[in-house]
Design an enzyme around this catalytic site. Structure first.
Site, PDB file in Angstrom:
ATOM      1  N   ASP A   1       0.860  -1.179   0.000  1.00  0.00           N
ATOM      2  CA  ASP A   1       0.000   0.000   0.000  1.00  0.00           C
ATOM      3  C   ASP A   1       0.894   1.226   0.000  1.00  0.00           C
ATOM      4  O   ASP A   1       1.806   1.329   0.829  1.00  0.00           O
ATOM      5  CB  ASP A   1      -0.890  -0.009   1.255  1.00  0.00           C
ATOM      6  CG  ASP A   1      -2.052   0.969   1.179  1.00  0.00           C
ATOM      7  OD1 ASP A   1      -1.870   2.064   0.598  1.00  0.00           O
ATOM      8  OD2 ASP A   1      -3.128   0.653   1.704  1.00  0.00           O
TER       9      ASP A   1
ATOM     10  N   ARG B   1      -0.472   4.397   0.049  1.00  0.00           N
ATOM     11  CA  ARG B   1      -1.290   5.563   0.406  1.00  0.00           C
ATOM     12  C   ARG B   1      -0.701   6.329   1.596  1.00  0.00           C
ATOM     13  O   ARG B   1      -0.738   7.546   1.628  1.00  0.00           O
ATOM     14  CB  ARG B   1      -2.722   5.127   0.736  1.00  0.00           C
ATOM     15  CG  ARG B   1      -3.508   4.769  -0.488  1.00  0.00           C
ATOM     16  CD  ARG B   1      -4.883   4.264  -0.105  1.00  0.00           C
ATOM     17  NE  ARG B   1      -4.808   3.015   0.655  1.00  0.00           N
ATOM     18  CZ  ARG B   1      -5.872   2.381   1.115  1.00  0.00           C
ATOM     19  NH1 ARG B   1      -7.076   2.872   0.906  1.00  0.00           N
ATOM     20  NH2 ARG B   1      -5.739   1.248   1.788  1.00  0.00           N
TER      21      ARG B   1
END
Length: 419
Positions: free
Chosen positions: A329, A331
């Site tokens: 991930d 983000r």
């Protein structure tokens, strides 16, 4: 190399050199916008620039194409008449706290008014935040309105089924010292890595340490406020909020491999109901497609998941992402709470998310979360069950009674129907 403001003159920017002090110095975190100064990303008047990059985020490249094609005059300036917000937003105490807001300009929606004199003189100062009013019409909510579960009150929800909102578009404005601190690295290292990983597209990252603000070529975020935006900063008013990361396949086209659109719609319903009950609702929509890995990478991961031996399995969900992208991930929610602080929020009564990453980022920034609201089980598409169980095991989605990793392999074969 880059051109100077002298015709026919080229200046090397591969190494730091003496540069004149910016005409408009910035004092990030100053409470007075005049003391803080305007963010100027002009590409036509270098002497005025006090920021690296240019306005428009990723759309700056489309602007460049329009100039190259002869469709846009490169020295064109926007006429900002009647573009100010239709409502008042702020100021809030967080605007003067450089630890709270590092990824957006808290005065970005008011530059037309705050720096009207400079703009009239020809300084290329542009808004980085825009505020307007709109109505949402969502087919999934029409049956709920017809059944009376979401009532048409004529104010928030009209009889026709549309929902009144205030919407806010936010372009990123990064204060590099603050960004570096959030990611627990040095500003020097951050600048170097940004320069290298963008193929050297912004030499000023390494040649102009005096310029502390960067306008990155990435997508921003959109906020949808249900009810009176003034209530957002009032802890006496109940606030329902969903922070949603972009998923084009589900949000727009209705792909059933994930829960993104159903959870978004559920968040909107919760927000509208909060406004009807005298509180306020907020949806924050972040442009972070495919966990900020991009749609191409996301679709490659879909293929890898479906074709692996044994089929798509929760236990290997994130492993397949890491095999393709190198990270599960990208983000990194460290910057996500900034917009909440910009809106003056100190408490969220109903947080329509079970993501531990989002919860930890919000509460770690000093905002209280009273209750977390899961997606109703009947809104989870059948093909998204694998994703849900993988997120539970990894801590992305953590309702009470989330199964262990060992449980996942046993339950996937049974279709996960009991979760």
């Amino acid at each position: 190399m880059t051109k100077s403001n002298q015709p026919g003159h080229i200046r090397l920017t591969s190494h730091p050199g003496a540069s004149p002090a910016p005409r408009f110095p910035l004092s990030w975190g100053a409470a007075d916008p005049r003391e803080r100064g305007p963010v100027v990303g002009s590409v036509t008047r270098p002497a005025d620039r006090n920021a690296i990059g240019t306005h428009g985020g990723s759309y700056a490249l489309y602007r460049a194409l329009a100039v190259a094609a002869g469709a846009l005059d490169p020295i064109q300036r926007p006429d900002l008449t009647n573009t100010t917000p239709p409502i008042a937003l702020g100021p809030h105490p967080q605007w003067a706290d450089p630890n709270r807001i590092v990824s957006l300009d808290p005065f970005g929606h008011e530059v037309q008014r705050l720096f009207a004199g400079e703009i009239a003189e020809g300084v290329d100062i542009r808004p980085t935040i825009a505020v307007t009013k709109a109505r949402l019409t969502l087919p999934e909510l029409q049956p709920e309105i017809a059944k009376g579960r979401l009532k048409a009150d004529g104010d928030i929800v009209r009889a026709q089924g549309d929902i009144a909102v205030t919407k806010i578009a936010v372009d990123p404005v990064w204060w590099l010292p603050g960004i570096a601190a959030r990611f627990e690295t040095s500003e020097e290292n951050l600048r170097r890595v940004l320069f290298e990983q963008t193929g050297g597209i912004y030499p000023e990252l390494v040649t102009r340490p005096d310029l502390e603000v960067f306008l990155p070529p990435i997508g921003g975020q959109t906020c949808y406020v249900f009810g009176d935006p003034a209530h957002l900063s009032n802890p006496a008013k109940r606030l329902s909020c969903r922070v949603h990361d972009e998923c084009n396949g589900s949000d727009v086209f209705g792909s059933d491999i994930c829960t993104c659109r159903p959870y978004l719609i559920h968040g909107i319903e919760e927000c509208a109901r909060a406004a009807q009950e005298g509180g306020v609702g907020l949806i924050v929509y972040n442009r972070k497609e495919g966990r900020a890995l991009g749609e191409v990478t996301k679709f490659l991961v879909y293929n890898a998941r479906k074709r692996q031996e044994g089929g798509d399995r929760a236990a290997t969900y994130f492993e397949r992402t890491e095999c393709v992208a190198g990270v599960q991930d990208a983000r990194f929610q460290q910057l996500m709470p900034d917009v909440l602080h910009w809106l003056g929020i100190t408490r969220i009564d109903r947080f329509v998310s079970m993501s531990d990453m989002k919860y930890d980022a919000v509460t770690g920034s000093g905002i209280e979360i009273v209750e977390r609201v899961p997606i109703p089980d009947d809104l989870i598409p059948a093909d998204a069950r694998v994703e849900m169980e993988a997120k539970k095991a990894a801590g992305y989605y953590a309702p009470d009674g989330a199964p262990s990793a060992a449980d996942l392999d046993r339950t996937v074969g049974r279709g996960l129907d009991h979760y």
